[in-house]
Design a protein around this motif. Structure first.
Motif, PDB file in Angstrom:
ATOM      1  N   ALA A 300     -18.867  -8.290 -26.855  1.00 11.01           N
ATOM      2  CA  ALA A 300     -17.918  -8.963 -25.968  1.00 11.01           C
ATOM      3  C   ALA A 300     -16.946  -9.814 -26.778  1.00 11.01           C
ATOM      4  O   ALA A 300     -17.295 -10.369 -27.822  1.00 11.01           O
ATOM      5  N   ASP A 301     -15.707  -9.906 -26.294  1.00 16.26           N
ATOM      6  CA  ASP A 301     -14.678 -10.749 -26.886  1.00 16.26           C
ATOM      7  C   ASP A 301     -14.515 -11.976 -25.999  1.00 16.26           C
ATOM      8  O   ASP A 301     -14.110 -11.881 -24.843  1.00 16.26           O
ATOM      9  N   ALA A 302     -14.810 -13.159 -26.548  1.00 10.31           N
ATOM     10  CA  ALA A 302     -14.768 -14.393 -25.769  1.00 10.31           C
ATOM     11  C   ALA A 302     -13.374 -14.985 -25.669  1.00 10.31           C
ATOM     12  O   ALA A 302     -13.197 -15.997 -24.988  1.00 10.31           O
ATOM     13  N   HIS A 303     -12.386 -14.394 -26.337  1.00  5.87           N
ATOM     14  CA  HIS A 303     -11.029 -14.918 -26.230  1.00  5.87           C
ATOM     15  C   HIS A 303     -10.498 -14.729 -24.810  1.00  5.87           C
ATOM     16  O   HIS A 303     -10.784 -13.734 -24.145  1.00  5.87           O
ATOM     17  N   ARG A 304      -9.706 -15.694 -24.360  1.00  3.10           N
ATOM     18  CA  ARG A 304      -9.080 -15.642 -23.037  1.00  3.10           C
ATOM     19  C   ARG A 304      -7.583 -15.477 -23.190  1.00  3.10           C
ATOM     20  O   ARG A 304      -7.005 -15.919 -24.180  1.00  3.10           O
ATOM     21  N   ASP A 305      -6.954 -14.853 -22.192  1.00  4.50           N
ATOM     22  CA  ASP A 305      -5.530 -14.582 -22.308  1.00  4.50           C
ATOM     23  C   ASP A 305      -4.731 -15.865 -22.099  1.00  4.50           C
ATOM     24  O   ASP A 305      -5.255 -16.911 -21.724  1.00  4.50           O
ATOM     25  N   LEU A 306      -3.418 -15.762 -22.324  1.00  5.21           N
ATOM     26  CA  LEU A 306      -2.514 -16.912 -22.242  1.00  5.21           C
ATOM     27  C   LEU A 306      -1.744 -16.947 -20.934  1.00  5.21           C
ATOM     28  O   LEU A 306      -0.814 -17.752 -20.795  1.00  5.21           O
ATOM     29  N   GLN A 307      -2.111 -16.118 -19.995  1.00  9.64           N
ATOM     30  CA  GLN A 307      -1.380 -16.074 -18.734  1.00  9.64           C
ATOM     31  C   GLN A 307      -1.515 -17.406 -17.995  1.00  9.64           C
ATOM     32  O   GLN A 307      -2.605 -17.940 -17.832  1.00  9.64           O
ATOM     33  N   GLY A 308      -0.382 -17.935 -17.554  1.00  9.36           N
ATOM     34  CA  GLY A 308      -0.375 -19.206 -16.848  1.00  9.36           C
ATOM     35  C   GLY A 308      -0.233 -20.416 -17.748  1.00  9.36           C
ATOM     36  O   GLY A 308      -0.221 -21.549 -17.246  1.00  9.36           O
ATOM     37  N   PHE A 309      -0.125 -20.230 -19.060  1.00 12.77           N
ATOM     38  CA  PHE A 309       0.005 -21.339 -20.013  1.00 12.77           C
ATOM     39  C   PHE A 309       1.339 -21.213 -20.743  1.00 12.77           C
ATOM     40  O   PHE A 309       1.634 -20.150 -21.318  1.00 12.77           O
ATOM     41  N   ASP A 310       2.132 -22.280 -20.700  1.00 13.38           N
ATOM     42  CA  ASP A 310       3.376 -22.335 -21.476  1.00 13.38           C
ATOM     43  C   ASP A 310       3.017 -22.812 -22.880  1.00 13.38           C
ATOM     44  O   ASP A 310       3.038 -24.003 -23.189  1.00 13.38           O
ATOM     45  N   VAL A 311       2.668 -21.849 -23.735  1.00 11.76           N
ATOM     46  CA  VAL A 311       2.126 -22.190 -25.054  1.00 11.76           C
ATOM     47  C   VAL A 311       3.149 -22.934 -25.894  1.00 11.76           C
ATOM     48  O   VAL A 311       2.811 -23.893 -26.602  1.00 11.76           O
ATOM     49  N   GLU A 312       4.421 -22.524 -25.839  1.00  9.90           N
ATOM     50  CA  GLU A 312       5.445 -23.209 -26.635  1.00  9.90           C
ATOM     51  C   GLU A 312       5.571 -24.674 -26.231  1.00  9.90           C
ATOM     52  O   GLU A 312       5.744 -25.549 -27.086  1.00  9.90           O
ATOM     53  N   ALA A 313       5.493 -24.956 -24.937  1.00 14.69           N
ATOM     54  CA  ALA A 313       5.583 -26.345 -24.485  1.00 14.69           C
ATOM     55  C   ALA A 313       4.314 -27.121 -24.822  1.00 14.69           C
ATOM     56  O   ALA A 313       4.374 -28.278 -25.246  1.00 14.69           O
ATOM     57  N   ILE A 314       3.165 -26.502 -24.665  1.00 13.21           N
ATOM     58  CA  ILE A 314       1.903 -27.202 -24.914  1.00 13.21           C
ATOM     59  C   ILE A 314       1.762 -27.563 -26.391  1.00 13.21           C
ATOM     60  O   ILE A 314       1.304 -28.660 -26.743  1.00 13.21           O
ATOM     61  N   LEU A 315       2.172 -26.668 -27.282  1.00 12.21           N
ATOM     62  CA  LEU A 315       2.032 -26.914 -28.715  1.00 12.21           C
ATOM     63  C   LEU A 315       3.220 -27.669 -29.300  1.00 12.21           C
ATOM     64  O   LEU A 315       3.329 -27.789 -30.522  1.00 12.21           O
ATOM     65  N   SER A 316       4.103 -28.183 -28.465  1.00 13.52           N
ATOM     66  CA  SER A 316       5.209 -28.996 -28.957  1.00 13.52           C
ATOM     67  C   SER A 316       4.726 -30.426 -29.223  1.00 13.52           C
ATOM     68  O   SER A 316       3.645 -30.828 -28.788  1.00 13.52           O
ATOM     69  N   HIS A 317       5.561 -31.178 -29.940  1.00 18.86           N
ATOM     70  CA  HIS A 317       5.290 -32.605 -30.148  1.00 18.86           C
ATOM     71  C   HIS A 317       5.863 -33.364 -28.952  1.00 18.86           C
ATOM     72  O   HIS A 317       7.066 -33.309 -28.692  1.00 18.86           O
ATOM     73  N   GLN A 318       5.030 -34.081 -28.203  1.00 13.75           N
ATOM     74  CA  GLN A 318       5.450 -34.715 -26.959  1.00 13.75           C
ATOM     75  C   GLN A 318       5.323 -36.232 -27.059  1.00 13.75           C
ATOM     76  O   GLN A 318       4.303 -36.742 -27.530  1.00 13.75           O
ATOM     77  N   GLU A 319       6.371 -36.917 -26.586  1.00 18.14           N
ATOM     78  CA  GLU A 319       6.375 -38.380 -26.544  1.00 18.14           C
ATOM     79  C   GLU A 319       7.107 -38.840 -25.288  1.00 18.14           C
ATOM     80  O   GLU A 319       8.070 -38.203 -24.862  1.00 18.14           O
ATOM     81  N   PRO A 320       6.665 -39.945 -24.666  1.00 12.12           N
ATOM     82  CA  PRO A 320       7.376 -40.479 -23.487  1.00 12.12           C
ATOM     83  C   PRO A 320       8.577 -41.314 -23.905  1.00 12.12           C
ATOM     84  O   PRO A 320       8.544 -42.028 -24.909  1.00 12.12           O
ATOM     85  N   ARG A 321       9.654 -41.226 -23.120  1.00 14.20           N
ATOM     86  CA  ARG A 321      10.843 -42.034 -23.339  1.00 14.20           C
ATOM     87  C   ARG A 321      11.361 -42.527 -21.992  1.00 14.20           C
ATOM     88  O   ARG A 321      11.225 -41.844 -20.971  1.00 14.20           O
TER      89      ARG A 321
END
Length: 429
Positions: A300-321
């Motif tokens: 079995a492959d335990a990896h899950r797909d990326l559907q429903g996840f905005d990967v580019e936004a999630i892995l960005s550097h985020q700060e409040p302004r």
């Protein structure tokens, strides 16, 4: 004669003198009675010499050609003087067509003084079983090493290795920081999907030693780094190792790479990060996957797909302004203007989330949508002419006016609230 053959001679002599029976001799010699009969016949005809194996002292038919060994040792001394027997044997086969076993070459190198025999290590005790499924646990680590041996730019090697199969994903990066590690994670996610857990060390881009911010406390979360936040949003568990031995699979990988990969890069005359990454994809990783990966206990492959996840936004550097009254905010010493189409109601003095993507783009997120923003040139106006800050949500400022002399505001009276009537205060002066 060997000790075993001397023991045979003593027992057979007692058998010849009648002191032992054939079955008793077989028990003492550890063989069958039929074999005792054969040995007794040979001993009677040839004496002790008949007990010595006839092939002893003769050369093996499978021996290596001495001239081939001399040629291999000379090539190793000339080109691979700092290589071990295993790596040297692979290079001889690939570059010169000389196929030798690693052990035979090791013995020849020891005899020629090119290699020193090492004491055998104690058998490793496996404290933890491998995970059964591919993608159930991925170890991540970085090796700071002189990979180009001073020939080019400095580089670090970032590794992600699966615990169940030892399948590896790695990249050379200019420095070990949050951005480069997020890039490697992004590449891994695009290639395999989301693993269940990521096993790392206590580097500052994985864990922090600061108290939680107000927003983190309101959300009921502990203080976390950009990578920790991204993994939480991707539903990937972050496990932190408390010692290098805990992530031994990654440490052993780097032990092999620091010996073999360094030499590969030298022989290929590679001294840049881009060329080294191409070599990893085309040569080193296929060799590793072919020789050092194993079949997991479960298919079995335990990896899950990326559907429903905005990967580019999630892995960005985020700060409040915070948005100012003129619908601008600052980020990294740069002011940004929110364009009129994105000036939502009650946006002034509101907090927006600024995202700096891995491709360098800066985006602002507020109230469930992305805002249209424009960088303001240094020393320039608040925005370009086509992007004026006038908004339907901001009232136009009226020109200051001076009240007329007979304006009610100028009358010097005050109300008497107890009697319900007004009285001119000029008569009281």
């Amino acid at each position: 004669m060997s000790d075993k053959e001397r023991n045979y001679s003593k027992v057979l002599e007692q058998l010849r003198q009648g002191q032992l029976k054939r079955t008793e001799a077989a028990a003492l010699m550890g063989c069958t009675p039929r074999h005792v009969t054969r040995l007794r016949r040979v001993y009677r005809e040839h004496g002790d010499a008949g007990l010595v194996h006839g092939l002893r002292g003769q050369s093996s038919h499978r021996r290596c050609d001495p001239r081939l060994l001399e040629q291999a040792v000379a090539l190793v001394a000339a080109h691979y003087h700092d290589a071990g027997p295993t790596y040297a044997a692979d290079r001889l086969a690939a570059d010169h067509g000389l196929v030798l076993s690693h052990e035979r070459l090791r013995q020849a190198m020891i005899a020629a003084g090119l290699w020193r025999a090492r004491p055998r290590k104690a058998k490793h005790r496996q404290w933890r079983e491998r995970k059964p499924c591919f993608g159930q646990l991925v170890q991540m680590d970085t090796s700071e090493h002189d990979w180009f041996e001073g020939r080019g730019e400095a580089a670090d090697l970032v590794l992600m290795i699966d615990d169940a199969t030892s399948r590896a994903h790695l990249r050379f990066v200019p420095a070990d920081n949050s951005e480069t590690n997020r890039r490697v994670i992004h590449e891994y996610l695009q290639r395999h999907g989301r693993p269940l857990a990521l096993y790392t060390d206590k580097a500052s881009h994985f864990v922090v030693n600061r108290p939680a911010t107000v927003m983190e406390q309101l959300d009921g979360r502990e203080a976390e780094t950009q990578i920790g936040r991204a993994l939480r949003e991707l539903q990937i568990e972050l496990i932190v190792a408390h010692s290098p031995q805990a992530k031994g699979r990654a440490e052993r990988f780097f032990g092999t790479a620091q010996d073999r990969l360094v030499k590969d890069l030298r022989y290929a005359d590679i001294h840049t990060i881009d060329a080294a990454n191409r070599y990893l994809e085309e040569h080193y990783l296929p060799w590793w996957q072919a020789h050092h990966t194993i079949v997991p206990a479960s298919p079995a492959d335990a990896h899950r797909d990326l559907q429903g996840f905005d990967v580019e936004a999630i892995l960005s550097h985020q700060e409040p302004r915070q948005v100012q009254n003129d619908y601008t905010f600052s980020y990294e010493r740069q002011r940004y203007q929110i364009l009129p189409d994105s000036q939502l109601p009650n946006l002034r003095k509101h907090t927006v989330t600024v995202q700096q993507r891995l491709d360098g783009r800066v985006m602002a997120w507020a109230k469930g949508q992305y805002l249209q923003i424009l960088p303001i040139p240094a020393g320039g106006a608040a925005a370009a002419p086509e992007a004026a800050v006038a908004s339907r949500n901001q009232p136009h400022s009226a020109k200051a006016r001076t009240p007329a002399p007979d304006h009610p505001w100028r009358k010097s009276y005050q109300g008497t609230f107890l009697s319900g009537r007004k009285r001119d205060i000029s008569t009281l002066r």
